[in-house]
Design a protein around this motif. Structure first.
Motif, short mmCIF file in Angstrom:
data_model
loop_
_atom_site.label_atom_id
_atom_site.label_comp_id
_atom_site.label_asym_id
_atom_site.label_seq_id
_atom_site.Cartn_x
_atom_site.Cartn_y
_atom_site.Cartn_z
N GLY A 73 3.25 -7.24 -1.18
CA GLY A 73 2.10 -7.49 0.11
C GLY A 73 2.26 -6.03 0.61
O GLY A 73 1.37 -5.31 0.92
N PHE A 74 3.78 -5.47 0.61
CA PHE A 74 3.90 -4.14 1.38
C PHE A 74 3.36 -3.08 0.45
O PHE A 74 2.45 -2.08 0.80
CB PHE A 74 5.26 -3.92 1.28
CG PHE A 74 5.33 -2.58 1.46
CD1 PHE A 74 5.48 -1.79 2.85
CD2 PHE A 74 6.35 -1.52 0.68
CE1 PHE A 74 5.85 -0.51 3.30
CE2 PHE A 74 6.62 -0.36 1.07
CZ PHE A 74 6.29 0.21 2.36
N ARG A 76 0.74 -3.39 -1.70
CA ARG A 76 -0.83 -3.38 -1.75
C ARG A 76 -1.32 -2.77 -0.43
O ARG A 76 -2.03 -2.16 -0.61
CB ARG A 76 -1.09 -4.95 -1.93
CG ARG A 76 -2.64 -4.79 -2.02
CD ARG A 76 -2.98 -6.39 -2.08
NE ARG A 76 -4.24 -6.69 -2.22
CZ ARG A 76 -5.06 -7.45 -1.74
NH1 ARG A 76 -4.50 -8.39 -0.86
NH2 ARG A 76 -6.33 -7.62 -1.73
N SER A 77 -0.65 -3.25 0.69
CA SER A 77 -1.14 -2.70 1.83
C SER A 77 -0.88 -0.98 2.03
O SER A 77 -1.78 -0.27 2.48
CB SER A 77 -0.08 -3.04 3.32
OG SER A 77 -0.36 -2.68 4.37
N GLU A 78 0.19 -0.52 1.47
CA GLU A 78 0.37 1.11 1.54
C GLU A 78 -0.81 1.48 0.63
O GLU A 78 -1.23 2.71 1.02
CB GLU A 78 1.83 1.20 1.02
CG GLU A 78 2.88 0.96 2.21
CD GLU A 78 2.47 1.67 3.45
OE1 GLU A 78 2.31 2.95 3.47
OE2 GLU A 78 2.59 0.93 4.40
N GLY A 80 -3.73 0.39 -0.25
CA GLY A 80 -4.94 0.30 0.53
C GLY A 80 -5.14 1.38 1.41
O GLY A 80 -6.12 1.99 1.64
N LYS A 81 -4.20 1.61 2.28
CA LYS A 81 -4.13 2.73 3.32
C LYS A 81 -4.31 3.93 3.00
O LYS A 81 -5.12 4.95 3.45
CB LYS A 81 -2.91 2.47 4.45
CG LYS A 81 -2.85 1.54 5.29
CD LYS A 81 -1.27 1.22 5.98
CE LYS A 81 -0.80 0.03 6.53
NZ LYS A 81 0.33 0.23 7.13
N LYS A 87 -11.96 -2.51 -0.87
CA LYS A 87 -11.02 -3.64 -1.38
C LYS A 87 -9.72 -3.52 -2.10
O LYS A 87 -10.03 -2.54 -3.10
CB LYS A 87 -12.12 -4.33 -2.04
CG LYS A 87 -11.57 -5.67 -2.61
CD LYS A 87 -12.72 -6.11 -3.67
CE LYS A 87 -12.18 -7.36 -4.25
NZ LYS A 87 -13.13 -7.93 -5.22
N THR A 88 -8.86 -3.57 -1.49
CA THR A 88 -7.43 -3.17 -2.42
C THR A 88 -7.11 -4.32 -3.37
O THR A 88 -7.23 -5.70 -3.06
CB THR A 88 -6.23 -3.20 -1.14
OG1 THR A 88 -6.71 -2.05 -0.31
CG2 THR A 88 -5.13 -2.65 -2.07
N GLU A 90 -5.24 -6.89 -6.03
CA GLU A 90 -4.09 -7.78 -6.15
C GLU A 90 -3.30 -7.10 -7.25
O GLU A 90 -3.96 -6.74 -8.33
CB GLU A 90 -4.45 -9.33 -6.62
CG GLU A 90 -5.28 -9.99 -5.31
CD GLU A 90 -4.29 -10.01 -4.18
OE1 GLU A 90 -3.09 -10.33 -4.37
OE2 GLU A 90 -4.92 -10.42 -3.25
#
Length: 117
Positions: A73-74, A76-78, A80-81, A87-88, A90
């Motif tokens: 999760g971390f 993927r979030s990073e 994406g940013k 759309k990031t 999975e």
């Protein structure tokens, strides 16, 4: 055209993931000898597979992969940013043994007397 974009995204994700793992993650379960060998993103950017090499013993390899899976999760979030994607994808983490296999082949060739020229 889409192939070039996809290759660019693959390369950028690989670099970002490698930087995050090496420089930002402080999890002691992650081996210092962890490398992101490549990232493959699907055409629609829904999924990305990160091929990870852990040049360490088998137990540390398993521990590192579990720690990275726990941090998906971390990660993927990073990603994406930093990539600024609408759309990031999975992520899926896969342990890649190609570096170890290459090392074994080199040792075998060295043992039988074959030299790089």
């Amino acid at each position: 055209m889409a192939g070039n974009r996809q290759r660019r995204i693959n390369g950028e994700m690989q670099k970002i993931l490698a930087d995050i793992i090496r420089l930002e993650m402080k999890d002691p379960r992650i081996s210092m000898m962890t490398s992101v060998l490549r990232v493959d993103v699907t055409n629609d950017l829904s999924y990305a597979t990160a091929y990870i090499s852990v040049y360490d013993n088998e137990e540390m390899q398993k521990t590192t992969i579990k720690a990275l899976e726990h941090a998906l999760g971390f990660l993927r979030s990073e990603v994406g940013k930093r990539l600024n994607l609408r759309k990031t994808p999975e992520f899926c983490i896969v342990l890649d043994h190609s570096m170890e296999q290459s090392d074994k082949i080199s040792k075998i060739l060295n043992d039988i007397g074959v030299r790089d020229e």
